[in-house]
Design a protein around this motif. Structure first.
Motif, PDB file in Angstrom:
ATOM      1  N   LEU A 138       0.832  -1.207   0.000  1.00 47.66           N
ATOM      2  CA  LEU A 138       0.000   0.000   0.000  1.00 47.66           C
ATOM      3  C   LEU A 138       0.867   1.259   0.000  1.00 47.66           C
ATOM      4  O   LEU A 138       0.511   2.268  -0.616  1.00 47.66           O
ATOM      5  N   ASN A 139       2.024   1.186   0.665  1.00 48.71           N
ATOM      6  CA  ASN A 139       2.954   2.328   0.649  1.00 48.71           C
ATOM      7  C   ASN A 139       3.436   2.610  -0.767  1.00 48.71           C
ATOM      8  O   ASN A 139       3.616   3.760  -1.165  1.00 48.71           O
ATOM      9  N   LEU A 140       3.660   1.523  -1.527  1.00 52.64           N
ATOM     10  CA  LEU A 140       4.108   1.702  -2.916  1.00 52.64           C
ATOM     11  C   LEU A 140       2.995   2.269  -3.781  1.00 52.64           C
ATOM     12  O   LEU A 140       3.228   2.949  -4.774  1.00 52.64           O
ATOM     13  N   MET A 141       1.764   1.967  -3.392  1.00 53.14           N
ATOM     14  CA  MET A 141       0.632   2.468  -4.182  1.00 53.14           C
ATOM     15  C   MET A 141       0.421   3.967  -3.929  1.00 53.14           C
ATOM     16  O   MET A 141       0.271   4.754  -4.854  1.00 53.14           O
ATOM     17  N   TRP A 142       0.412   4.360  -2.655  1.00 56.00           N
ATOM     18  CA  TRP A 142       0.110   5.755  -2.313  1.00 56.00           C
ATOM     19  C   TRP A 142       1.358   6.598  -2.064  1.00 56.00           C
ATOM     20  O   TRP A 142       1.272   7.823  -2.031  1.00 56.00           O
ATOM     21  N   GLY A 143       2.502   5.929  -1.837  1.00 51.65           N
ATOM     22  CA  GLY A 143       3.719   6.667  -1.537  1.00 51.65           C
ATOM     23  C   GLY A 143       3.783   7.069  -0.075  1.00 51.65           C
ATOM     24  O   GLY A 143       2.758   7.189   0.586  1.00 51.65           O
ATOM     25  N   SER A 144       5.005   7.272   0.383  1.00 47.69           N
ATOM     26  CA  SER A 144       5.177   7.660   1.769  1.00 47.69           C
ATOM     27  C   SER A 144       6.403   8.549   1.865  1.00 47.69           C
ATOM     28  O   SER A 144       7.481   8.120   2.235  1.00 47.69           O
ATOM     29  N   ILE A 145       6.209   9.795   1.508  1.00 51.19           N
ATOM     30  CA  ILE A 145       7.350  10.710   1.398  1.00 51.19           C
ATOM     31  C   ILE A 145       7.986  11.002   2.762  1.00 51.19           C
ATOM     32  O   ILE A 145       9.164  11.329   2.854  1.00 51.19           O
ATOM     33  N   THR A 151       8.724   5.099  -4.149  1.00 57.93           N
ATOM     34  CA  THR A 151       8.504   4.975  -2.704  1.00 57.93           C
ATOM     35  C   THR A 151       7.961   6.268  -2.089  1.00 57.93           C
ATOM     36  O   THR A 151       7.200   6.222  -1.129  1.00 57.93           O
ATOM     37  N   SER A 152       8.341   7.413  -2.649  1.00 56.18           N
ATOM     38  CA  SER A 152       7.890   8.675  -2.048  1.00 56.18           C
ATOM     39  C   SER A 152       6.535   9.134  -2.579  1.00 56.18           C
ATOM     40  O   SER A 152       5.667   9.552  -1.808  1.00 56.18           O
ATOM     41  N   ILE A 153       6.332   9.063  -3.900  1.00 57.76           N
ATOM     42  CA  ILE A 153       5.076   9.579  -4.485  1.00 57.76           C
ATOM     43  C   ILE A 153       4.025   8.472  -4.603  1.00 57.76           C
ATOM     44  O   ILE A 153       2.835   8.720  -4.442  1.00 57.76           O
TER      45      ILE A 153
END
Lengths: 263, 248
Positions: free
Chosen positions: A108-115, A181-183
């Motif tokens: 899910l982090n890869l889907m939404w990103g976690s800057i 990973t960020s976006i």
């Protein structure tokens, strides 16, 4: 927060710059297909316990090898073929997620990103990619400009336009991968399309369009980041909303609207 | 005069559609060749085969005495190509000067910086065509005739040995057509380049054009002088219309 600001800055520049060629060549679906290929690749990496960035990159390279020839074929509408690649990649990504056991937080982090949780190594990779992108653009700017004007004219003038086109395609794959990973895989497409589309409304100068696009990308990331930090909402989603608002503002204020009416 | 372009039994096809069928022709250095024929007769394919944009299925093409297959890059650098006019987005962030500059970019080589001689060639090309005063304007803001002049200036900036014109007068008003015809005449006289001009209309061939070939369904059905080609029976057969219709 310092790393998040750096990732915003570098992500805004790299997505904004690579997006210019996608907008100028009117192939926004390349951005969609590429971002979803990276996402599907990363999910496969997680599924098989391989570094997701490596698999994301491999998927992007494979997609580039498919997308390039498809955009050159006269008998298939590129939007149709790219739409099929996009849906195939999305299907693969969701299949991979479905096959995963246990919590799917990483996916899910890869889907939404976690800057806000971007690592030091991710940041270094992003910095190298952005630097490389700017270096290549500086070295081959006049060739890129010719290809953006008209591929056939560039080829007829003796410019190696296929090398430039495929170079841009692969570079966009690298940019998408390093920003994954960020976006996030689902949202990066908007950051590739919205800032250059906004810049296109403002200027008749191509170098300025590259600069404005990068600036709009950075601005969207900064505002989105600060807003998400204050309001505790997903950063990727806010970044995309801000970049869309920037586009709408540029469209409304565009000096080119009168020109379009005259034509 | 040496032969500068040579086609030997050349066939070009796009999937099942044969655009050129078994064409053989020779163009002498310094010639001005007109190519006429109805829509779909293979005129544009003939031009794009010369500069390697079209795909040859069989036969041999030699340009400057070199095999096209193995020397495409060199050949393209030395051919100025003016394609059929196409629509350009008026918002496009590229200026007239930048379009003309493309002619020098290929010539100079990948990643190499343009030097003084390149910029001189660009300025000369702009002056020859008479568009220096609007070199800073966005390309999409120009009229059809002006865009055609920019395309010609880009080709001139290449300082080519061969120039290919693909229906440069189409979609232009009579005044602009006259301008372009006169421009091609003066380019031929001043540069001495070999020119191939494709057009629908025989009257649009400039007076310097002494040789004409007629294409029909991908085949050369006639090759001769301009005056020989004026034969109304030949033209009526070429365009599949009555001789009276040609007169109008």
């Amino acid at each position: 927060m310092q790393r998040a600001l750096c990732a915003s800055f570098l992500g805004g520049i790299s997505c904004g710059v690579i997006g210019v060629w996608i907008i100028m060549m009117r192939i926004p679906f390349v951005g969609v297909a590429m971002s979803h290929a990276a996402f599907a690749g990363a999910i496969c990496g997680l599924l098989f316990s391989v570094n997701p960035l490596v698999t994301a990159f491999l998927f992007c390279v494979a997609s580039s090898a498919l997308i390039g020839p498809l955009t050159e074929r006269a008998d298939i509408d590129p939007t149709v073929s790219l739409g099929i690649i996009f849906s195939l990649m999305l299907g693969l990504a969701f299949l991979g997620m479905g096959l995963m056991e246990g919590p799917k937080t990483e996916a899910l982090n890869l889907m939404w990103g976690s800057i806000l949780t971007v690592s030091r190594s991710d940041l270094i990779l992003l910095a190298v990619t952005t630097g490389l992108l700017l270096l290549l653009l500086t070295l081959f700017f006049k060739e890129v400009q010719a290809v953006l004007f008209n591929r056939e004219v560039a080829r007829a003038a003796g410019i190696q336009e296929r090398a430039i086109f495929y170079g841009l395609l692969f570079t966009s794959g690298i940019v998408v991968t390093t920003n994954l990973t960020s976006i996030g895989g689902l949202l990066i497409f908007s950051l590739i399309v919205n800032p250059p589309a906004a810049a296109y409304q403002i200027t008749y100068n191509l170098p300025l369009m590259f600069f404005l696009s990068a600036a709009f990308g950075v601005l969207s990331c900064f505002i989105g980041l600060v807003f998400s930090y204050i309001c505790n909402v997903p950063s990727g989603a806010v970044i995309i909303i801000v970049s869309s608002l920037v586009f709408i503002a540029c469209l409304l204020l565009s000096p080119k609207r009168r020109v379009m009416k005259a034509h | 005069m040496n032969t500068i372009i040579e086609f030997s039994n050349v066939t070009v096809s796009y999937r099942e559609n044969v655009a050129l069928h078994n064409v053989s022709l020779k163009v002498k250095e310094g010639a001005f060749l007109g190519v006429i024929g109805p829509n779909g007769s293979g005129k544009t394919t003939l031009l794009t085969t010369v500069n390697g944009l079209g795909k040859v299925r069989s036969g041999r093409v030699k340009v400057f005495g070199l095999e096209l297959k193995s020397h495409q890059h060199y050949i393209r650098k030395n051919i100025g190509y003016v394609p059929q006019s196409s629509n350009i987005d008026p918002r496009l962030p590229i200026t007239v000067y930048e379009v003309v500059k493309i002619g020098r970019v290929g010539k100079r080589g990948m990643g190499r910086r343009l030097n003084h001689s390149d910029y001189d060639a660009i300025d000369t090309a702009l002056a020859v065509v008479g568009i220096t005063n609007f070199k800073g304007r966005p390309i999409g803001h120009l009229s059809s005739g002006e865009k055609q002049k920019v395309a010609i200036a880009r080709a001139i900036a290449q300082q080519p040995k061969i120039m290919l014109f693909d229906e440069p007068t189409s979609n232009l008003d009579p005044g602009a057509q006259q301008d372009i015809i006169m421009l091609m005449n003066s380019i031929y006289r001043e540069t001495g380049s070999t020119i191939i001009l494709v057009t629908h209309i025989l009257q649009h061939l400039p007076e310097s054009c002494k040789e004409v070939i007629c294409l029909k369904q991908g085949e050369v059905i006639h090759a001769g002088t301009y005056n020989e080609t004026l034969d109304s029976k030949l033209l009526a057969s070429l365009y599949e219309c009555s001789p009276e219709a040609l007169g109008s």
